[in-house]
Design an enzyme around this catalytic site. Structure first.
Site: not given
Ligand code: ADP
Ligand code: MG
Length: 441
Positions: A66, A184, A130
């Site tokens: 992002r 993060d 992160s």
């Molecule tokens: P990051 O951790 O990369 O910053 P996010 O917080 O968006 O990103 O988390 C993404 C992860 O969350 C995905 O890889 C998936 O494993 C999980 N995820 C995304 N959508 C869902 C959902 N609807 N239910 C459960 N887990 C989810």
């Molecule tokens: Mg994140």
């Protein structure tokens, strides 16, 4: 069923052991001794809320990258004025350092172009990276270990701020100065504490999992420098906590991961792994001819990584008597005939795996809070970022229930709050604090 329940159970005794072991690993990590918890000083404390200006925040979390332009009004309200989001393709996760960092620079360049911002515009940048980093200053740190499926070559042991700065220069983004390197979890804590002074722990439950909290400098015995406030946020890198009761599925998954022997807690708790653990259980149930007996398309659970955590959410959100959403999901997969019993089993497996994840993460939160405040004399806001916490049905409620079971009425001292986009906004605040101590430009 009883066998599976045993495999995934976390008993009250297990939870108490997790608390004790967390405290002992935290102690060792803070002293600089060998520990599964790295307890990394972040070089920052909570902000005052008076910071102002426009900053660029970059957030490389695991799944997404992002870019945010954040405006701080000095009154505790960070506002995202522009943002871009892109998926980090496998080619970058598994490619070269220049490839990955040039990709990051190109996405900033795109956001500038979309918003009519000149390529040479001056901004202070916060880089939220992160992954476990040995932080050597507010804007420098070396990657200790890739996690969350990354294997990009030429980054381990390198200063990631330097790699980013070089990529920005290659792209001609010469007005950008990386003022802060953040995690993060730290961004999440900082953002929430901007408006909530009780916030002293930040947790991420997304692709991976990690946490940070506010520690007294006198407890960070390995820290040699000073700090004006006598406190500092410590990035625990708790995904690597390894004193956990693991079952055969955890052990197999770890063996086949790109980072075997590492991140045991993360592999039990976070979004990158829950679907894969469930898939392994389902595959076993099918191989022993227990599930989808005689159905076509049975091989649909055979491929590694083919069952995502998002699918578990979908399955668990089905409250219908006949589990029609689950039935449709199976049909889409190519399994056209399933019995209600099959579908109930599928839902049960998701429930066992996700309940264990919620229980272990709640235990970890309880460990950190009781470390800071053994009698729970004060209120604590836990800022939580990440799609797993945000979107998995009932995940937060299960965590809360574990805290109540463990801490009884004292659990009311703990408030868990979703911090949407918190890590990005928080990083901008960190950049503001850091930039105020840097030469004016
Ligand atoms: P990051 O951790 O990369 O910053 P996010 O917080 O968006 O990103 O988390 C993404 C992860 O969350 C995905 O890889 C998936 O494993 C999980 N995820 C995304 N959508 C869902 C959902 N609807 N239910 C459960 N887990 C989810
Ligand atoms: Mg994140």
């Amino acid at each position: 069923m009883r066998d599976l329940e045993n495999l995934f159970s976390v008993t009250p005794e297990d939870i108490r052991r997790i608390l004790r072991d967390f405290h002992s690993e935290m102690q060792k990590g803070l002293a600089g001794s060998d520990s599964s918890l790295k307890m990394i000083p972040s070089f920052v404390d909570r902000p005052t809320g008076t910071e102002t200006g426009r900053f660029i925040a970059l957030d490389l979390g695991g799944t997404h990258f992002r870019v945010l332009i954040v405006e701080l009004d000095g009154k505790g309200h960070p506002a995202v004025v522009a943002s871009g989001l892109s998926v980090v393709e496998k080619a970058y996760m598994e490619g070269t350092a220049d490839g990955l960092f040039d990709f990051l620079a190109a996405r900033i360049d795109d956001l500038f172009a979309e918003n009519g911002i000149d390529r040479s515009a001056h901004f202070d940048v916060a880089f939220t990276f992160s992954f476990p980093v040995d932080q050597t200053g507010v804007a420098s740190g070396r990657l200790i270990q890739w996690t969350k499926g990354f294997t990009t070559r030429g980054v381990m042991g390198k200063d990631v701020v330097k790699l980013l700065t070089e990529a920005l220069a290659r792209k001609g983004l010469t007005g950008l100065r990386v003022a802060a390197l953040a995690n993060d979890t730290v961004g999440t804590l900082v953002e929430k504490s901007y408006t909530d002074k009780d916030c002293d722990i930040g947790v991420v439950l997304g692709t991976g999992t990690n946490a940070c909290y506010v520690e007294k400098l006198s407890n960070i015995s390995k820290w040699k420098g000073g700090s004006s406030t006598g406190r500092m946020i410590v990035n625990m890198e708790w995904g690597n906590f390894n004193r956990l009761k693991r079952n055969r599925y955890d052990i197999d998954l770890d063996h086949e991961s790109p980072n075997p022997g590492h991140q045991y807690l993360e592999k039990m708790v976070s979004g990158m792994y829950l679907g894969e653990i469930s898939r392994r259980v389902i595959r076993d149930l099918m191989e022993s001819d227990f599930l989808f007996r005689g159905a076509d398309g049975k091989n649909r659970f055979a491929g590694k990584g083919s069952f995502e955590t998002e699918r578990m959410s979908l399955i668990q959100s089905d409250g219908s008597k006949d589990l029609t959403t689950v039935e449709q999901f199976l049909r889409d997969l190519g399994i056209h005939r399933s019995t209600l019993c099959d579908r109930q089993w599928l839902k049960k497996v998701c429930d066992l795996v996700s309940t264990r994840a919620a229980t272990v993460s709640a235990a970890a939160i309880a460990a950190v809070i009781t470390w800071m405040d053994p009698d729970l004399a004060s209120q604590h806001t836990v800022a939580v970022d990440g799609a797993l916490f945000e979107k998995y049905p009932g995940f937060g409620d299960k965590m809360k229930a574990v805290l109540v079971d463990l801490l009884h009425e004292n659990a009311s001292q703990i408030k868990m709050e979703l911090s949407k986009d918190g890590s990005g906004k928080g990083a901008a605040i960190i950049a503001a604090v850091a930039a105020s101590a840097m030469p004016k430009r």
